[in-house]
Design a protein around this motif. Structure first.
Motif, PDB file in Angstrom:
ATOM      1  N   ALA A   1      20.994   6.194 -42.806  1.00 38.93           N
ATOM      2  CA  ALA A   1      20.919   4.732 -42.719  1.00 38.93           C
ATOM      3  C   ALA A   1      20.346   4.265 -41.385  1.00 38.93           C
ATOM      4  CB  ALA A   1      22.312   4.143 -42.914  1.00 38.93           C
ATOM      5  N   THR A   2      19.732   3.090 -41.401  1.00 40.12           N
ATOM      6  CA  THR A   2      19.271   2.461 -40.167  1.00 40.12           C
ATOM      7  C   THR A   2      20.456   1.760 -39.488  1.00 40.12           C
ATOM      8  OG1 THR A   2      18.832   0.364 -41.272  1.00 40.12           O
ATOM      9  CG2 THR A   2      17.022   1.985 -41.226  1.00 40.12           C
ATOM     10  N   ALA A   3      20.246   1.353 -38.230  1.00 36.29           N
ATOM     11  CA  ALA A   3      21.289   0.624 -37.513  1.00 36.29           C
ATOM     12  C   ALA A   3      21.673  -0.652 -38.264  1.00 36.29           C
ATOM     13  CB  ALA A   3      20.803   0.287 -36.097  1.00 36.29           C
ATOM     14  N   GLU A   4      20.675  -1.319 -38.848  1.00 37.67           N
ATOM     15  CA  GLU A   4      20.952  -2.538 -39.604  1.00 37.67           C
ATOM     16  C   GLU A   4      21.836  -2.252 -40.825  1.00 37.67           C
ATOM     17  OE1 GLU A   4      18.000  -1.744 -38.314  1.00 37.67           O
ATOM     18  OE2 GLU A   4      17.455  -3.491 -37.098  1.00 37.67           O
ATOM     19  N   GLN A   5      21.530  -1.159 -41.530  1.00 31.67           N
ATOM     20  CA  GLN A   5      22.335  -0.805 -42.712  1.00 31.67           C
ATOM     21  C   GLN A   5      23.761  -0.420 -42.314  1.00 31.67           C
ATOM     22  OE1 GLN A   5      19.572   2.192 -44.073  1.00 31.67           O
ATOM     23  NE2 GLN A   5      18.803   0.888 -45.727  1.00 31.67           N
ATOM     24  N   ILE A   6      23.894   0.233 -41.166  1.00 30.48           N
ATOM     25  CA  ILE A   6      25.232   0.616 -40.688  1.00 30.48           C
ATOM     26  C   ILE A   6      26.037  -0.641 -40.340  1.00 30.48           C
ATOM     27  CG2 ILE A   6      26.480   1.834 -38.849  1.00 30.48           C
ATOM     28  CD1 ILE A   6      23.855   3.664 -38.732  1.00 30.48           C
ATOM     29  N   ALA A   7      25.381  -1.596 -39.691  1.00 34.63           N
ATOM     30  CA  ALA A   7      26.060  -2.850 -39.329  1.00 34.63           C
ATOM     31  C   ALA A   7      26.487  -3.616 -40.577  1.00 34.63           C
ATOM     32  CB  ALA A   7      25.143  -3.710 -38.463  1.00 34.63           C
TER      33      ALA A   7
END
Ligand code: SF4
Length: 250
Positions: free
Chosen positions: A40-46
């Motif tokens: 996952a990207t940082a955005e998806q993790i957030a």
């Protein structure tokens, strides 16, 4: 009759809503997340963190190299709680960064403070405790306040990056935090310093001016020294003392 009792110092409490899930339930979430968010990207993790924890999620920001973190999380979780551990020993630039961030993102940024002011600590333990017993100073001004604050949440988001130092080289994006018995989310784990600067530039996130002035790692002013180019960025912290972490991320 009139009370002659003096007013006791109120015990500070967490801004968080308290915990509802059990330790077992929280640990199961960590296991699921490590499979679901492997790429996952940082955005998806957030996004995952917001959807999973809601108001029981708090972002930690040191107003040093991690101001992009509350910006990124607040894009997906407007109004998210963001804690700043205000030890009373910060550089003016760090406090200025906090104020600029408050003005530029949609988040609930608040200070978490030690029970004692610096003056009260000086009166009880003597001046410059950080020179004589930095472990005790960090316990009083960082470890106790952060433990107290985190107790009101189920998960915290940190700006830990694997390249920070050897202790962090294997940081997962979602981990079980044994010290605080809660979930720890590290969306920037795989980011480089250049990734951070690029994100800050694109989204116009305020960054601490000391970062590009010889202070790649910024903590309390008495315990932070500038670092010469090419040296380990964290060599400027607690210079000359065998101490590389303040105890928050151990
Ligand atoms: Fe005290 Fe230094 Fe620790 Fe800050 S980093 S709490 S000044 S010992």
């Amino acid at each position: 009759s009139m009370s002659t009792q003096t007013q006791a110092t109120p015990t500070p409490v967490s801004h968080g809503p308290g915990r509802k899930r059990s330790v077992a339930e929280l640990k199961a979430l960590v296991e699921q997340a490590n499979i679901a968010l492997a790429d996952a990207t940082a955005e998806q993790i957030a996004t995952w963190a917001d959807e999973t924890f809601g108001k029981s999620l708090v972002v930690a920001c040191s107003m040093a190299g991690d101001t992009v973190l509350p910006h990124l999380v607040s894009q997906h979780a407007p109004g998210v709680d963001v804690l700043f551990l205000n030890t009373g020993y910060h550089f003016a630039e760090t406090i200025g960064t906090r104020d600029a961030l408050i003005d530029s993102i949609n988040a609930n940024i608040f200070d978490v403070t030690p029970v004692q002011t610096v003056a009260e600590q000086d009166a009880e333990y003597g001046e410059k405790l950080y020179e004589r017993n930095p472990t005790l100073c960090c316990q009083l001004r960082k470890v106790e306040p952060i433990n107290r604050e985190l107790a009101g949440y189920e998960a915290w988001v940190t700006g830990i990056r694997r390249e920070d130092n050897a202790n962090r080289a294997h940081a997962g994006v979602v981990e079980w935090d044994e010290t605080h018995q809660m979930v720890k989310v590290n969306p920037l784990a795989a980011w480089s310093f250049d990734d951070v600067l690029e994100y800050a530039s694109i989204h116009q996130v305020p960054i601490n001016l000391l970062l590009t002035a010889g202070y790649p790692s910024i903590g309390c002013e008495p315990c932070t020294q500038p670092v010469a180019e090419g040296e380990d960025p964290r060599s400027g912290r607690w210079a000359g003392i065998a101490k590389t972490e303040c105890g928050l991320h151990l």
